[in-house]
Enzyme design. Structure first.
Site, PDB file in Angstrom:
ATOM      1  N   ASP A  58       0.803  -1.222   0.000  1.00 56.62           N
ATOM      2  CA  ASP A  58       0.000   0.000   0.000  1.00 56.62           C
ATOM      3  C   ASP A  58       0.837   1.275   0.000  1.00 56.62           C
ATOM      4  O   ASP A  58       0.331   2.343  -0.311  1.00 56.62           O
ATOM      5  CB  ASP A  58      -1.043   0.007   1.142  1.00 56.62           C
ATOM      6  CG  ASP A  58      -0.441  -0.156   2.518  1.00 56.62           C
ATOM      7  OD1 ASP A  58       0.795  -0.330   2.611  1.00 56.62           O
ATOM      8  OD2 ASP A  58      -1.199  -0.119   3.505  1.00 56.62           O
ATOM      9  N   ARG A  59       2.124   1.169   0.333  1.00 54.02           N
ATOM     10  CA  ARG A  59       2.961   2.383   0.317  1.00 54.02           C
ATOM     11  C   ARG A  59       3.724   2.516  -0.993  1.00 54.02           C
ATOM     12  O   ARG A  59       3.907   1.539  -1.708  1.00 54.02           O
ATOM     13  CB  ARG A  59       3.979   2.334   1.456  1.00 54.02           C
ATOM     14  CG  ARG A  59       3.346   2.403   2.818  1.00 54.02           C
ATOM     15  CD  ARG A  59       4.394   2.542   3.900  1.00 54.02           C
ATOM     16  NE  ARG A  59       3.713   2.717   5.173  1.00 54.02           N
ATOM     17  CZ  ARG A  59       4.259   3.234   6.252  1.00 54.02           C
ATOM     18  NH1 ARG A  59       5.515   3.619   6.240  1.00 54.02           N
ATOM     19  NH2 ARG A  59       3.564   3.370   7.353  1.00 54.02           N
TER      20      ARG A  59
HETATM   21  C1  G1P Z   1       2.161   4.945  10.355  1.00 50.23           C
HETATM   22  C2  G1P Z   1       2.096   6.203   9.515  1.00 50.23           C
HETATM   23  C3  G1P Z   1       0.658   6.459   9.099  1.00 50.23           C
HETATM   24  C4  G1P Z   1       0.125   5.240   8.352  1.00 50.23           C
HETATM   25  C5  G1P Z   1       0.308   3.994   9.204  1.00 50.23           C
HETATM   26  C6  G1P Z   1      -0.088   2.730   8.458  1.00 50.23           C
HETATM   27  O1  G1P Z   1       1.370   5.089  11.507  1.00 50.23           O
HETATM   28  O2  G1P Z   1       2.626   7.304  10.210  1.00 50.23           O
HETATM   29  O3  G1P Z   1       0.609   7.596   8.295  1.00 50.23           O
HETATM   30  O4  G1P Z   1      -1.230   5.399   8.047  1.00 50.23           O
HETATM   31  O5  G1P Z   1       1.681   3.857   9.597  1.00 50.23           O
HETATM   32  O6  G1P Z   1       0.679   2.528   7.320  1.00 50.23           O
HETATM   33  P1  G1P Z   1       1.969   5.517  12.935  1.00 50.23           P
HETATM   34  O7  G1P Z   1       3.016   4.494  13.269  1.00 50.23           O
HETATM   35  O8  G1P Z   1       2.579   6.863  12.744  1.00 50.23           O
HETATM   36  O9  G1P Z   1       0.786   5.519  13.857  1.00 50.23           O
HETATM   37 ZN    ZN Z   2       1.671  -1.089   4.245  1.00 48.53          ZN
END
Ligand code: G1P
Ligand code: ZN
Length: 497
Positions: free
Chosen positions: A280-281
């Site tokens: 997804d990234r």
């Molecule tokens: C992190 C990212 C956030 C993303 C999530 C899932 O979450 O910062 O933007 O949606 O991973 O991929 P966080 O660890 O900051 O809560």
């Molecule tokens: Zn992911």
């Protein structure tokens, strides 16, 4: 059928993106079963429904899928659609849930966290719109998990071979094992100007896509090499492995170092991209040129009309709070709304469903649109290729032109990992308690305009989410943001933006 007695665990509150723990936590007796039953207990209309099940192929994926299938069967689910080999990218799962009008799906992934027996595992439930369960629902899962005393599971059934495509019965449950690449590739063909991208590659455009030995390899090979004519070998690290080849499947400058070095120098390819564990990234690179996720979101929004799916233009965009305001500039120029949401894709769902936005993104290498209800790594790469193919300029030239026309936002994010949780909580509490005194003060030559703990009221369903990150906003537009991560698995992670 077997009704199994169990005792509740007290640590099953889903975070930013599902329940994430180390593999060893998930291997405890009843741990996964308890969480799955808690989710199933909160779903209306479960009997006779269809569920989509797949994961990023990391260690424990097969075991977890087998358990979920046996539990789905015992809980009255009629059909489970499972990815070949148990593998399905997060955006592909989101698409399938929508295509099959499923009640929802279980996605097994800890995204970009490392895998393997000592790595991380995760489970997430997505609803019938294809998107991550809302906060109200994840809180209901958590509440249920604290009371659970029994779960239902089918016992004494043979293990299903997830590598055999087709239908197979598991007690009363029909299990359909499908090639999830085909459905996803078809969706991409409906969105993009495939002919233009094919001409780009035929004209000698060279790119490298790093699958990071995670889930996107097979999708990227099929779409980029087989359907779009990119050179064989364009996709590197293409084979999904349970431990991601020992790497950290996180597409950023640190963990995609091999890709970054390939994009360096005069003979480097024109374009580079990578995705993460569950697909997804995305990170995109020009030759010798890094593109930040916030800039990528902005430039894709500004050029979206060149992509067939968005030919009628954008009607709104959204970004998570810590994401830079680059896309706000584009929204202002297009005279469309720009929504600011808390971190995590689940907050974009209502806006996408209500047709208020059609492109959104986060600074954490996540970009997506209304085609599914998850961020989508390969989609973002294809957006870039479509725009470059039509504009006939390099990625760097496109970005520089964008900054010239819209102005430029700079930022960086610092992650402090493995912080003792009590210390991290105390730090946040102290920050919060000092916020009221900040407006008007001058810090390092910047005047504080406002300071708060970000709170969000969903404009569609009215739900409120408080304490989503401390932000200090300066009169000149600069910001400092502090928040604790909701995806870590040990101690706390402090993010300072
Ligand atoms: C992190 C990212 C956030 C993303 C999530 C899932 O979450 O910062 O933007 O949606 O991973 O991929 P966080 O660890 O900051 O809560
Ligand atoms: Zn992911």
């Amino acid at each position: 059928m077997c009704l199994q007695t169990t005792t509740p665990f007290n640590d099953q509150r889903p975070g930013t993106s599902g329940l994430r723990k180390t593999v060893t936590v998930f291997q405890q007796a009843h741990y996964l079963e308890n969480f799955v039953q808690s989710v199933l207990d909160c779903l209306p209309d479960l009997p006779g429904c269809t569920l989509v099940i797949g994961g990023d192929g990391r260690y424990h994926n097969d075991t977890a899928i087998e358990i979920i299938l046996r539990m789905a069967a015992a809980n009255g689910v009629a059909r489970a659609v499972v990815g070949h080999g148990g593998i399905m990218s997060t955006p592909a799962a989101s698409n399938l849930i929508r295509q099959r009008r499923a009640l929802g799906g279980f996605i097994l992934s800890a995204s970009h966290n490392p895998g393997g027996p000592l790595g991380d595992f995760g489970i997430k439930f997505n609803g019938s719109n294809g998107g991550p369960a809302t906060e109200a629902l994840t809180e209901a899962f958590f509440a249920r998990s604290r009371q659970l005393t029994t779960y239902r599971i089918l016992d004494a059934v043979p293990v299903i071979d997830l590598n055999r495509l087709g239908m197979v019965a598991l007690g009363p449950l029909e299990v359909e094992i499908i090639d999830s690449v085909a459905d996803y590739a078809l969706l991409m063909e409906q969105i993009f100007d495939m002919a233009a991208i094919r001409r780009l590659f035929a004209g000698g455009f060279r790119m490298v896509f790093d699958g990071m030995n995670a889930v996107t390899g097979p999708y990227a090979v099929e779409i980029l090499e087989n359907r779009l004519g990119a050179a064989q070998g364009t996709v590197i690290n293409r084979l999904p492995l349970p431990d991601f080849g020992g790497h950290h499947p996180d597409p950023n400058l640190v963990h995609a170092a091999e890709l970054v070095s390939m994009l360096t120098g005069p003979d480097a390819p024109d374009f580079g991209a990578a995705s993460d564990g569950d697909g997804d990234r995305n990170m995109v690179l020009g030759r010798d040129f890094y593109i930040s996720p916030s800039d990528s979101l902005a430039v894709l929004a500004a050029n979206a009309h060149l992509v067939p799916h968005f030919a009628a233009g954008l009607f709104g965009v959204a970004r998570s709070m810590p994401t830079s305001l680059a896309v706000d500039r584009v929204a202002a120029a297009l005279a469309i709304p720009c929504y600011e949401t808390p971190t995590g894709w689940k907050f974009f769902g209502t806006l996408l469903d209500a047709g208020r936005i059609n492109i959104c993104g986060e600074e954490s290498f996540g970009t997506g649109s209304d085609h599914v209800r998850e961020k989508d790594g390969l989609w973002a790469v294809l957006m870039w290729l479509n725009v470059l193919a039509v504009r006939k300029i390099s990625a760097e030239a496109l970005m520089r032109e964008h900054w010239r026309d819209y102005g430029r936002n700079f930022y960086s994010r610092h992650d402090y990992e493995g912080v003792e949780s009590a210390a991290a909580d105390a730090l946040m509490a102290e920050l919060r308690s000092g916020l009221a005194d900040l407006p008007g003060r001058i810090l390092a030559n910047h005047i504080v305009a406002s300071a708060d703990d970000f709170s969000y009221a969903d404009p569609v369903d009215g739900s409120r989410s408080a304490r989503q990150g401390v932000r200090i906003i300066f009169k000149d537009g600069a910001r400092i943001v502090y928040r604790l991560s909701g995806t870590g698995t040990s101690g706390s992670t402090l993010r300072v933006y």
